[in-house]
Design a protein around this motif. Structure first.
Motif: not given
Length: 947
Positions: A29-31, A35-36, A73, A120, A152, A155-156, A179
């Protein structure tokens, strides 16, 4: 945590050990800030399993669902009747209160006051309480807000629900999840990311640094030919320019019998600099075209414009982007035709602005330009002052020259930088071939006699981090090439020594390169702690090339970065108070977070030391060890004689003269430094009950207590001292008929207000409020029933104290400020603290509080207009109050309109106000130390700097 508590290391092993290997999927996962993304590997036999991008279902428009590889995001807070019923339903049957993704970004550009973005980046912001509901930043108080941690987590949670809908038999929480975080994230930001993941229902996960993840994606594409792909490469530089941060990483490529050996040898310091800054720079360019005469857009229009230029940048810089991109904003006011403001950005000017502003040509010895007095903010975030990424990169290579030359097998040269053999780029900015080419051109120019540096291929700048995170999970199972290197940062705990004055020392806990999961026991460095008292340890980190071992005592220098302190309250199982010998035990967990324990072998006790994660206030912890004055022990005895158990003959006269007596022993009061002041506080606190012996005993006690603890923070254990002091508030004063005692009572609380928490300040305000409501407004109804109980005295000091409570909700500050304003309108009642208090309540930049507790700009502008109307010479402190109300911060959610700030500047010039006050209005500067003291209403202890 009480004695005997078990160290959680075993739990970590269980969490990330054999139980996880049974998970059928590895999820990356690119938080991200902008963008995610999510990528996955379905684990099968062998190491050739593909990494697959996961299409994320999300709303694009009301009632319109799409699947995209990227989830913007962004979160949108819809109004109660803004969207048709059912138009926000998601495939898994949920109509969320906060809408995530593409629709949030689209609708947020139209209604920016309801958009939560860059969560973030807010996790990195130490000037606000990151667990408090502060987003959307600058939104009206009545709007539902959330914390950066919750944003955050939301979004997750969307990613989790999307995955679970597509894989009902393999829920995300039961898979191996990785993550990503910036390499430069400090302990607090990492811990808050962990908290967000757990709020989203994830328990089995680990963290990996984004530049490493990008390089893992490269290795994943070269699983079978990595040696060929890295032929003649000994040092790789990874440059990762994300939405909110820029990260640099050096990876050493070694030769082993099994193939290339990879080791991360250096990471850069935290740089809050990235795509968001580029968006803001483009927005400023467009703003100049939209608004004539040097005027600026409103905060709402500015937020809308930044979102529009972000969309334009992504479109223009894409591989097949257009040559032009239109920009349209909703106009404010009826004088603008068509109700919109419109302009455009061209591809060439966008590239030129980003190239010249963020990737300029520079010399290898050129340092980032720093302006010590400038405190730049944009959209509420404290971004890095120097936008030139190339200058930061040169500084990074200089800082890590020792590690770089060692990786290259060359001698360190002070006249040169270690030249990387290859560069890997990551981040959406490099979608533009011209920007990628400029970076490569500038870096290569630092070695003019060497060939052009090789550019490693990337396979998706948007998906590389998520894909690499998933492949990292595979490498952890031994099915892929793993990057070694251990801890990116070294950690130190500040300790006191008795050797030299003003020398700061720290004990090395975790050296750079230390492997995760390996505990460090510092039994050779024992010390004594007292149970029943809080313990606070200053904590530091550094990414510098230092060869320190656990337990080494080192001198703190500029390369060390102060982190929020670690603190705890040590108790044994029986709650007894005693002194016990302890030593420290540290471990870097597989989450990349630091654990620190106090261990007593004598009592078998273990105490977990916790980080201060809230970060609501930047309260520096002084680690300077100073020699006490030669006669400090005599001074302590003098205080004990006045407030000791046995009252001496003539005690009231001795109490009355106590301050003068102390000055005769240890020098003028203004020369007393922090260690001495806090030692006096301890002696006074021990005799607190004896303050009731006489009027003078109580008055002088309150006077010295406040003076010795001011400003309530700045020294180790001040939180505890303020908590102990606040126990006296409920007692009030004993000699309540004596106004001098009341005055000192309120002065003491004003002096230590910065060390009180929100609950304590609210308790104080709730006591003050009904009395001030009857006393301040000249038109207060005379028919109000009399309050019961003791009536406090000292109205002016009560007002100063109330105005110093920066943790109060803005609505309470507005109520108090409006009472004061009504008094100022009565020209006969302006003498006193009224203008100073109004300036403090409406100040654009808090002294110690969180920025989200400032009053709305419209309210501050109303108070400023009043002060300008009555004249800067008509009331005490008016000129400085004007400077505080009109101060420029760079955050449009807090700054006043330029026209009224111009009026304020002219008024200050007319009364020959000090130059620093004028600069506060016209430039973004850090307040002078003398003006900080003026704003606090008191002097600061020698050596203490608030910022």
């Amino acid at each position: 945590m009480e004695a005997g508590a078990e160290c959680p290391a075993k739990g970590i092993v269980a969490q990330f050990g054999s139980g996880m290997t049974q998970a059928p999927y590895i999820i990356g996962i690119d938080l991200g800030t902008t963008n995610c993304a999510l990528a996955s590997i379905q684990v099968e036999q062998g190491a050739d399993v593909p990494v697959l991008d996961f299409p994320i279902p999300q709303l694009q428009r009301p009632g319109e669902l799409v699947e995209r590889r990227l989830l913007p995001s962004c979160l949108y807070v819809p109004g109660e009747h803004e969207l048709p019923p059912g138009s926000t339903s998601l495939p898994w049957g949920e109509s969320p209160k906060l809408i995530a993704g593409e629709f949030a970004r689209w609708q947020g550009s139209r209604v920016p006051g309801r958009l939560v973005a860059s969560a973030k980046s807010w996790l990195c912001h130490p000037g606000v309480d990151r667990s408090a509901p502060i987003l959307p930043w600058g939104a009206p108080a009545e709007l539902h807000k959330i914390s950066p941690v919750e944003a955050s987590a939301q979004l997750l949670a969307h990613l989790t629900a999307a995955w679970n809908f597509a894989h009902p038999n393999a829920p995300l929480a039961e898979q191996e999840v990785v993550i990503t975080v910036p390499a430069s994230f400090d302990e607090v930001a990492r811990a808050l990311t962990v908290s967000a993941a757990r709020q989203a229902g994830l328990e089995k996960f680990t963290l990996v640094e984004e530049p490493q993840a990008a390089f893992y994606d490269f290795t994943a594409h070269h699983r079978r030919n990595l040696a060929d792909a890295l032929k003649d490469v000994r040092l790789v530089l990874v440059v990762d320019v994300g939405g909110g941060t820029t990260d640099f990483t050096l990876i050493q490529v070694g030769i082993t019998p099994e193939g290339p050996g990879l080791r991360r040898i250096a990471v850069g310091d935290h740089l809050m600099l990235g795509g968001d800054n580029m968006d803001a720079a483009l927005a400023r360019l467009v703003e100049e075209r939209l608004v004539a005469g040097g005027r600026k857009l409103s905060a709402t229009q500015w937020t809308q414009l930044v979102q529009a230029t972000r969309d334009a940048k992504e479109s223009l810089l894409s591989a097949s982007g257009p040559e032009r991109h239109g920009i349209a904003l909703v106009a404010e006011g009826s004088r603008l035709l068509g109700g919109t403001l419109s302009s455009e950005l061209r591809r060439d000017e966008t590239e030129r602005l980003i190239l010249d502003g963020f990737f300029p040509a520079c010399a290898p010895d050129e340092a980032p330009r720093r302006a010590a007095r400038v405190a730049l903010q944009e959209l509420g975030l404290p971004y890095t002052q120097e936008p030139a990424i190339t200058r930061h990169l040169a500084a990074f290579l200089r800082q890590h020259a020792k590690a770089g030359f060692s990786a290259l097998g060359e001698m360190v040269s002070t006249a040169a930088l270690p030249r990387p053999d290859a560069i890997l780029l990551n981040g959406g900015a490099f979608n533009s071939p011209k920007i990628a080419e400029r970076l490569l051109e500038v870096v290569s120019s630092w070695w003019p006699d060497a060939p052009r540096i090789r550019l490693l291929p990337h396979y998706s700048l948007e998906m590389a981090v998520a894909r690499g995170a998933a492949y990292y999970g595979l490498a952890r199972r031994g099915l892929g090439q793993r990057i070694g290197g251990g801890a990116a940062h070294a950690f130190y705990v500040g300790l006191a020594t008795e050797k030299e004055e003003t020398t700061r020392h720290a004990l090395c806990l975790i050296p750079r390169g230390h492997e995760e999961g390996q505990p460090v026991d510092l039994a050779a460095q024992p010390f004594t702690l007292t149970l029943g008292r809080p313990v606070q340890f200053p904590l530091f980190s550094t990414t510098a090339d230092r060869i320190d071992r656990p337990g080494d005592l080192v001198e703190i220098s500029e390369e060390f970065r102060a982190l929020p302190p670690i603190h705890t309250l040590l108790k044994d199982a029986g709650g007894k108070t005693a002194s016990v010998p302890v030593h420290l035990r540290a471990m870097l967990t597989e989450l990349g977070t630091l654990e620190l324990w106090c261990v007593s072998d004598a009592t078998n006790g273990r105490w977990r030391l916790e980080f201060e994660l809230r970060g609501a206030v930047e309260k520096p912890v002084t680690t300077v060890t100073e020699a006490m004055p030669a006669r400090s022990e005599e001074a302590r005895e003098i205080v004990e004689r006045v407030y000791g158990q046995h009252a001496p003959p003539g005690g009231q006269k001795e109490a009355k003269q106590l301050s003068r007596t102390l000055e005769g022993v240890i020098g003028p009061r203004e020369t007393w430094r922090l260690p001495l002041l806090r030692e006096l506080w301890s002696t006074l606190h021990a005799g607190a009950k004896r303050r009731r012996r006489s009027v003078d005993h109580e008055r002088v006690f309150l006077q010295l207590m406040g003076y010795s603890l001011r400003p309530g923070f700045g020294y180790a254990l001040d939180d505890w001292r303020c908590e102990e002091t606040f126990r006296l508030f409920g007692d009030g004063v004993t000699f309540h008929a004596a106004q001098p005692v009341w005055n000192e009572f309120w002065i003491m609380w004003r002096r230590v207000a910065g060390g009180l928490n929100e609950a304590q300040q609210l308790e104080m305000w709730n006591y003050l409020k009904p009395h001030l409501a009857r006393s301040i407004p000249p038109d207060a109804p005379k028919s109000l029933p009399k309050l019961k109980g003791v009536q406090p005295q000292g109205l002016e000091e009560m007002v100063r104290t109330a105005a110093s409570l920066e943790h109060l909700p803005p609505a309470e500050k507005v109520e108090l400020g409006n009472w004061i304003a009504s008094r100022l309108k009565n020209r006969a009642a302006t003498a006193g603290p009224w203008a100073w208090a109004l300036g403090r309540l409406g100040a654009r930049e808090p002294i110690y509080g969180s920025s989200h507790k400032t009053v709305e700009p419209a309210q501050a502008a109303e108070w400023l207009s009043l002060l300008l109307e009555i004249g800067l010479s008509s009331a005490d402190g008016t000129a400085f109050a004007v400077a505080q109300l009109a101060r420029l911060t760079g955050d449009r959610a807090r700054d006043l309109d330029e026209s009224i700030r111009a009026r304020a500047a002219e008024a200050l010039k007319a009364v020959s106000a000090p130059e620093p006050w004028l600069r506060m209005i016209t430039e973004i500067v850090i307040m002078e130390a003398a003006d900080e003291a003026r704003a606090l209403g008191d002097s600061l202890p020698l050596g203490l700097q608030l910022r």
